[in-house]
Write a protein that holds these residues in place. Structure first.
Motif, short mmCIF file in Angstrom:
data_model
loop_
_atom_site.label_atom_id
_atom_site.label_comp_id
_atom_site.label_asym_id
_atom_site.label_seq_id
_atom_site.Cartn_x
_atom_site.Cartn_y
_atom_site.Cartn_z
N UNK A 165 37.93 156.04 42.90
CA UNK A 165 38.53 157.18 42.62
C UNK A 165 39.32 157.23 41.35
N UNK A 166 40.24 156.06 40.80
CA UNK A 166 41.22 155.98 39.80
C UNK A 166 40.30 155.92 38.65
N UNK A 210 30.57 156.16 48.21
CA UNK A 210 30.39 156.94 46.95
C UNK A 210 30.91 158.25 47.26
N UNK A 211 30.55 159.10 48.41
CA UNK A 211 30.97 160.27 48.72
C UNK A 211 32.31 160.58 48.91
N UNK A 215 34.53 162.83 46.07
CA UNK A 215 35.01 164.31 46.71
C UNK A 215 35.75 165.05 45.99
N UNK A 216 36.82 164.66 45.14
CA UNK A 216 37.60 165.46 44.42
C UNK A 216 36.84 165.95 43.29
N UNK A 250 20.37 159.35 45.20
CA UNK A 250 21.91 159.76 45.19
C UNK A 250 22.30 160.90 44.12
N UNK A 251 21.86 160.50 42.89
CA UNK A 251 22.12 161.14 41.72
C UNK A 251 21.60 162.63 42.02
#
Length: 422
Positions: A165-166, A210-211, A215-216, A250-251
């Motif tokens: 996330x970071x 990964x989801x 998410x953001x 996934x992509x």
């Protein structure tokens, strides 16, 4: 020193030779100049970074050699990058990893913030380059039993999810500050050394992790994620959670980029054939140009047949606009700055040679099943004077022609790099 007058003379002859087959060399050089390579910073310091510079490399990562002059500080690394970029024609980007954060206090990967990369943004603005991002999911105590985002341990997963996330927020910051989209690449070393019983559950955990990371929503003009698969790695020879097909899917389903690393496939596979199979369905590609020797050994890229095929596929199938081209290799047996220059210039040469072809004419022959013309013309093109066009391209972009750039390297290592030792 290369004689400029001879370069100009050779170019005029080459220009006419290509014009005779309908190729405009001036137009081709302008097209090549517009392509930005993403030069990987970790060639300059053997992937030590600045967060944990003395930490042992793990997760299937290894660098061989001890050539003198390794970069040890942010200023030394960016100084080396500046030297390399000054010898590569065109304006490019630089890839960084999370471990290259420049902080005034000790931080872990799950604590990094955008301001920890202000040093890089300031340097990039001064240099006139963009920055791409990579989360660092290796060489860390929280890589437990070769697992990160797919780990069965919730604590391990939580740590790496937060890092992911970071890394996205950092990439968003890089893109916003520099006005260029920052590609944020994800690669993890998760897998098993020997045959697993359960292959699906780790992949379901990886999907969930990964989801959570993506998410953001972040503005794509600033950043986009890319996901990199692997055939196998040291310690995960029997099962790789993030396989090629996993990340391909996934992509596709998340509308993200798929990363193809030229070294991550079986030696008998043609990496260039993957592009046209994915791009009719996918958003785009991140390409890591590397050179495997018998395995994923990340040798310095050279102008070899594999690279030529990659460039031809990108050019002939009009895939350059949907492909981000990055370098990814590390060699400490030679001058590290020279490695960047050799790899980047080889990649540009391959693209140039691919562009210097009457592609529409060849497509027409193929469409009409005139395979005789197709084969004859593509064979003749191999001996056309593209080297003269390359020399002119270097001259016009104010970088050394031929091997003259090596004189700059010898001066730089004598006056800068070698003085770092001791």
């Amino acid at each position: 020193m290369v004689n400029v007058q001879n370069v100009e003379k050779a170019y005029e002859i080459a220009k006419q030779r290509y014009a005779d087959i309908g190729v405009d060399t001036e137009k081709v050089m302008a097209q090549l100049k517009a392509i930005k390579l993403s030069v990987h910073c970790w060639q300059g310091d053997d992937i030590h970074g600045f967060l944990f510079p003395n930490q042992e490399l793990t997760g299937g990562i290894g660098v061989s050699g001890n050539y003198p002059g390794i970069a040890r500080t942010p200023d030394e690394l960016t100084g080396d990058l500046h030297e390399a970029l000054s010898l590569i024609p065109g304006q490019h980007k630089v890839q960084i990893h999370a471990i290259y954060a420049v902080t005034d206090k000790k931080k872990d990967l799950n604590e990094l913030e955008p301001e920890d990369f202000k040093y890089w943004v300031d340097w990039a603005k001064q240099e006139g380059v963009g920055l791409d991002m990579n989360g660092t999911f290796f060489s860390h105590p929280m890589v437990k039993n070769n697992f990160t985002l797919a780990s069965p341990d919730p604590e391990v997963r939580s740590f790496w999810i937060e890092h992911g996330k970071r890394s996205r927020l950092i990439a968003n910051y890089l893109g916003k500050e520099l006005g260029q989209q920052s590609v944020n690449n994800f690669w993890i070393p998760d897998g098993f050394k020997d045959n697993p019983i359960d292959k699906e559950t780790p992949r379901l955990r990886l999907v969930d992790s990964l989801d959570q990371i993506i998410k953001q929503e972040l503005p794509e003009e600033n950043t986009i994620e890319a996901f990199e698969g692997k055939l196998f790695g040291t310690g995960i020879e029997s099962y790789t959670v993030g396989s090629h097909l996993f990340y391909n899917n996934y992509a596709l389903t998340r509308n993200k980029l798929w990363t193809i690393d030229a070294g991550h496939w079986h030696p008998t596979e043609d990496v260039s054939d993957k592009f046209s199979a994915f791009l009719p369905f996918g958003k785009g590609l991140m390409l890591h140009v590397s050179r495997p020797v018998r395995w994923d050994s990340d040798h310095v890229v050279i102008f070899d047949e594999a690279l030529v095929r990659i460039a031809r596929s990108l050019v002939r199938d009009n895939e350059l606009s949907k492909t981000n081209i990055g370098l990814d290799f590390f060699d400490a047996t030679i001058n590290r700055v020279a490695a960047w220059v050799i790899g980047a210039r080889a990649t540009q040469k391959a693209l140039l040679q691919a562009m210097l072809a009457p592609i529409d004419q060849l497509r027409k022959a193929e469409f009409n099943f005139d395979f005789t013309t197709r084969l004859a013309e593509t064979e003749e093109l191999k001996s056309y004077p593209f080297g003269a066009v390359w020399d002119k391209f270097c001259l016009d972009n104010n970088v050394p022609v031929g091997n003259d750039w090596l004189n700059n390297i010898h001066d730089y290592e004598k006056n800068v790099q070698f003085k770092r030792e001791g």
